[in-house]
Design a protein around this motif. Sequence first.
Motif, PDB file in Angstrom:
ATOM      1  N   GLU A   1       3.981  22.400 -43.061  1.00  0.00           N
ATOM      2  CA  GLU A   1       4.795  21.414 -42.360  1.00  0.00           C
ATOM      3  C   GLU A   1       4.116  20.899 -41.089  1.00  0.00           C
ATOM      4  N   GLN A   2       3.730  21.841 -40.213  1.00  0.00           N
ATOM      5  CA  GLN A   2       3.195  21.365 -38.926  1.00  0.00           C
ATOM      6  C   GLN A   2       1.875  20.616 -39.122  1.00  0.00           C
ATOM      7  N   ALA A   3       1.037  21.076 -40.062  1.00  0.00           N
ATOM      8  CA  ALA A   3      -0.228  20.361 -40.280  1.00  0.00           C
ATOM      9  C   ALA A   3      -0.065  19.256 -41.322  1.00  0.00           C
ATOM     10  N   LEU A   4       0.526  19.578 -42.471  1.00  0.00           N
ATOM     11  CA  LEU A   4       0.535  18.605 -43.578  1.00  0.00           C
ATOM     12  C   LEU A   4       1.795  17.737 -43.632  1.00  0.00           C
ATOM     13  N   GLN A   5       2.787  18.077 -42.840  1.00  0.00           N
ATOM     14  CA  GLN A   5       4.037  17.289 -42.780  1.00  0.00           C
ATOM     15  C   GLN A   5       4.587  16.969 -44.174  1.00  0.00           C
TER      16      GLN A   5
END
Length: 499
Positions: free
Chosen positions: A227-231
């Motif tokens: 989530e935080q990197a690949l959203q």
Amino acid sequence: MQTDLLKTVVIVGGGTAGWMTAAALATTMKGRYDIRLVESDEIGIVGVGEATIPMIQLFNKIVGIDEAEFIKATQGSFKLGIEFVNWGRVGDRYMHGFGKIGQDLWTVRFDQYWQKMRALGRAQPLEQYCITRMASRQNKFLPPQPQLPNSPLGDIAYAYHFDASLYARFLRGLAESRGVRRFEGRIDSVSQRPTDGHVDAVVLAGGQRVEGDLFIDCSGFRGLLIEQALQTGYEDWTHWLPCDRALAVPCESAPTLTPYTRSTAHRAGWQWRIPLQHRTGNGHVYCSQFTTDDEAAAALLANLDGKPLADPRPIRFTTGMRRQAWNKNVVAIGLASGFMEPLESTSIHLIQSSIQRLIDYFPDRGFNPVDVAEYNRQSRFEYERIRDFIILHYKLNQRDDSPFWKACAEMPIPDSLAHKIELFRTHGRMVRIDNELFTEFSWLQVFEGQNLVPERYHPLVDLQPEDAIAEYLEGVREVIAKCVEVMPDHQAYIDKHCR
Ligand code: FAD
């Protein structure tokens, strides 16, 4: 000819998901891949997740865990099912026992004959036809006896309760002994290839880069990579499962070690009770829209076996699932992939089945999009089927003592669940799609336990004379009662076999 094999797998997170994944991959890959695990002592693990379902035995077998050693190392106990208190109406009590109900004999399933005889007042309560439920009532436990294949004693389904922190430690020992390399430290940033956005390294606070080809995101609710990197995005199911907070607290054990989890419904949620050897795990899952944190804490603390051993620990969550569990070269497992409340103890099972699926679709450097899509399709299927079963417990309540329960009874539900309820309501029929996790026996126990009586039974039941059916039911009931008589006490079994 395989030329594009991956070399390095990086697991981000050392909670139950991280160490289960590490242990399973290390066992399966036999040293041919470099497996690394990064965890942060400072951040720690969620530290709940102590009740399981029977499939965990398969996981333990695959990684070669000895049961007695495992129970001892995790202060564990055996689990034959879940008792639900106050769920249909206040004062109701029923159990979802693992394994079978009754014994099939004629054309139609056992429960259809039971429905007819119940309506005629000629059947005993459903629990009397289920060995795990009757054993739970008497605090007895015995694993299945393979030398008795035709007896209910040869077919006892069970799972475990265990201390989550001790389980993670136990798995860590196992994984490290099979070559998994552990990196300790807080991940500060995630490095992605400019060409395609694949993650190529995680960077620790001190600047150390841990590089890899495949990344397994087991970082918990924060979903550091997925989530935080690949959203990747998250599908929110709060409109169906509105509880969004929990308070967890361990307390002193009760004098009797019960072989089942208990779930007691409160005014705006429910409380779990998980019996371990050295303490009882408790927690209150509740809906912040309908109660306050203080009220939730008071309800929790008023319902403990003994003195609390710590202050209640707050946890917040959003029920739902990641839009894709596998995105680019990142596979999310555990809380990073989604969350459903522990009402039916399914999260650790979801970790286990994700690991199995990852092994089934293990990639090479090409990351075949067809495989990734299939992995995601299967994950979604599994999540949605479990979701429906959990919603059923809320939807099927007749409580009129609180706005929360009234709202749950009135809420719209997924079509897939409405269909299952309608099948049961009309003729007591149940359908299990594509080997979904919960069997007809599970659905039956919740339908029945929460007071949904079918309008009719299967027409073919009437092919058998009533007296013959009565005799058949009584025969099954008697055999189960006799089997439970010879089972040892749960605590005595642990003392003898798991010390
Ligand atoms: P976590 O335990 O949160 O682990 C995350 C890991 O990532 C940690 O090691 C952390 O240090 C690491 N990490 C995170 N960020 C960083 C960073 N920046 N740098 C380095 N490392 C990092 N499941 C069941 O099957 N049965 C139950 O009875 C049950 N009860 C539950 C009750 C509640 C209230 C909740 C919330 C969950 C429950 N679950 C249950 C689910 C179960 O707890 C989880 O599925 C399980 O613990 C797995 O958690 P995890 O490993 O995904 O995450």
